[in-house]
Scaffold this active site. Structure first.
Site, PDB file in Angstrom:
ATOM      1  N   SER A 193       0.852  -1.186   0.000  1.00  0.00           N
ATOM      2  CA  SER A 193       0.000   0.000   0.000  1.00  0.00           C
ATOM      3  C   SER A 193       0.885   1.232   0.000  1.00  0.00           C
ATOM      4  O   SER A 193       2.047   1.186   0.444  1.00  0.00           O
ATOM      5  CB  SER A 193      -0.888  -0.003   1.248  1.00  0.00           C
ATOM      6  OG  SER A 193      -1.523   1.253   1.444  1.00  0.00           O
TER       7      SER A 193
ATOM      8  N   TYR B 293      -0.857  -0.782  10.481  1.00  0.00           N
ATOM      9  CA  TYR B 293      -1.010  -1.253   9.097  1.00  0.00           C
ATOM     10  C   TYR B 293       0.164  -0.789   8.240  1.00  0.00           C
ATOM     11  O   TYR B 293       0.763  -1.576   7.500  1.00  0.00           O
ATOM     12  CB  TYR B 293      -2.328  -0.719   8.526  1.00  0.00           C
ATOM     13  CG  TYR B 293      -2.586  -1.143   7.096  1.00  0.00           C
ATOM     14  CD1 TYR B 293      -3.057  -2.412   6.801  1.00  0.00           C
ATOM     15  CD2 TYR B 293      -2.354  -0.258   6.037  1.00  0.00           C
ATOM     16  CE1 TYR B 293      -3.292  -2.802   5.497  1.00  0.00           C
ATOM     17  CE2 TYR B 293      -2.589  -0.633   4.729  1.00  0.00           C
ATOM     18  CZ  TYR B 293      -3.060  -1.907   4.462  1.00  0.00           C
ATOM     19  OH  TYR B 293      -3.277  -2.295   3.165  1.00  0.00           O
TER      20      TYR B 293
END
Length: 242
Positions: A146, A159
């Site tokens: 990401s 995350y």
């Protein structure tokens, strides 16, 4: 039907019951791959398998597996070897978002669960499948990352850090296998219409986002036997960078 760019290739896909993982499974089935689909939800896997059977007339090997059950991941490589004798493609897609909050407010158990799922599980998966990939004439690894894995963003700590670790893990592995037929790369699908994205951005209009089906092409490119990229990152536009 497509041009069968993955004809006869054995591909393992994690997080395959929904979202991007499901879309990649369907695309790989169209491209002729033999599929090993991993996800926590047995029912979700069976639904994907039904769709694959309807589309191609073939079935996938379904592996209901919780990515935090690391001992089960350790056994996976042996099971694949007994059935297939090798592995050509490894797609590390499964991940969880965790808690988006100031770093000091995250509970220890939530931090550990994100790291266990997004980072440690992928290391154990890679370790379990390394010998199988070496038995392929063109082993290919693709790990999903990401933008927050390499661009700091407030409140995304667990995350983002898990994805940053995943990126480094993939690049180190790429260095280690540079003299072999294995190629390991990262893929950043960008803003995609998934349940994780909906949880992270609850006020966002999903119609402004691309569907998971629209990000499958870079997965195919990085999984083809002809792919020469190694230790690189590809985005949804198929642009490649270090």
């Amino acid at each position: 039907m497509s041009s069968k760019r993955l004809e006869g290739r054995i591909a393992l896909i994690t997080g395959a019951s929904r979202g991007i993982g499901r879309a990649v499974a369907m695309r790989f089935a169209e491209e002729g791959a033999t599929l090993i689909l991993v996800a926590k939800s047995s029912a979700g896997l069976e639904e994907v398998d039904d769709e694959i059977r309807e589309l191609t007339g073939k079935t996938a090997t379904l592996v209901p597996l919780d990515m935090t059950k690391h001992a089960d991941i350790d056994k996976l490589g042996g099971s694949i070897y007994e059935r297939f004798g090798k592995l050509d493609i490894l797609i590390g897609n499964a991940a969880i978002l965790g808690t988006l909050s100031p770093m000091g407010h995250i509970k220890s158990r939530d931090w550990v669960k994100v790291m266990d799922t997004n980072l440690t599980a992928n290391w154990r998966l890679l370790r379990s499948c390394d010998k199988l990939l070496r038995l392929s004439d063109a082993g290919r690894c693709v790990f999903v990352t990401s933008t927050v894995g390499h661009v700091a963003k407030a409140y995304w700590s667990a995350y983002a850090i898990s994805k940053a670790g995943l990126e480094m893990m993939t690049r180190i592995y790429a260095e280690e296998v540079a003299g072999t037929e294995i190629r390991a790369n990262l893929l950043n699908p960008g803003k995609t219409r998934t349940t994780m994205r909906e949880s992270a951005m609850p006020g966002e209009d999903p119609e402004t986002l691309k569907s998971p089906e629209n990000v499958t092409e870079p997965f195919v490119l990085l999984s083809e036997a002809t792919c020469t990229h190694n230790g690189m990152m590809m985005d949804e536009h198929c642009d490649i960078s270090k």
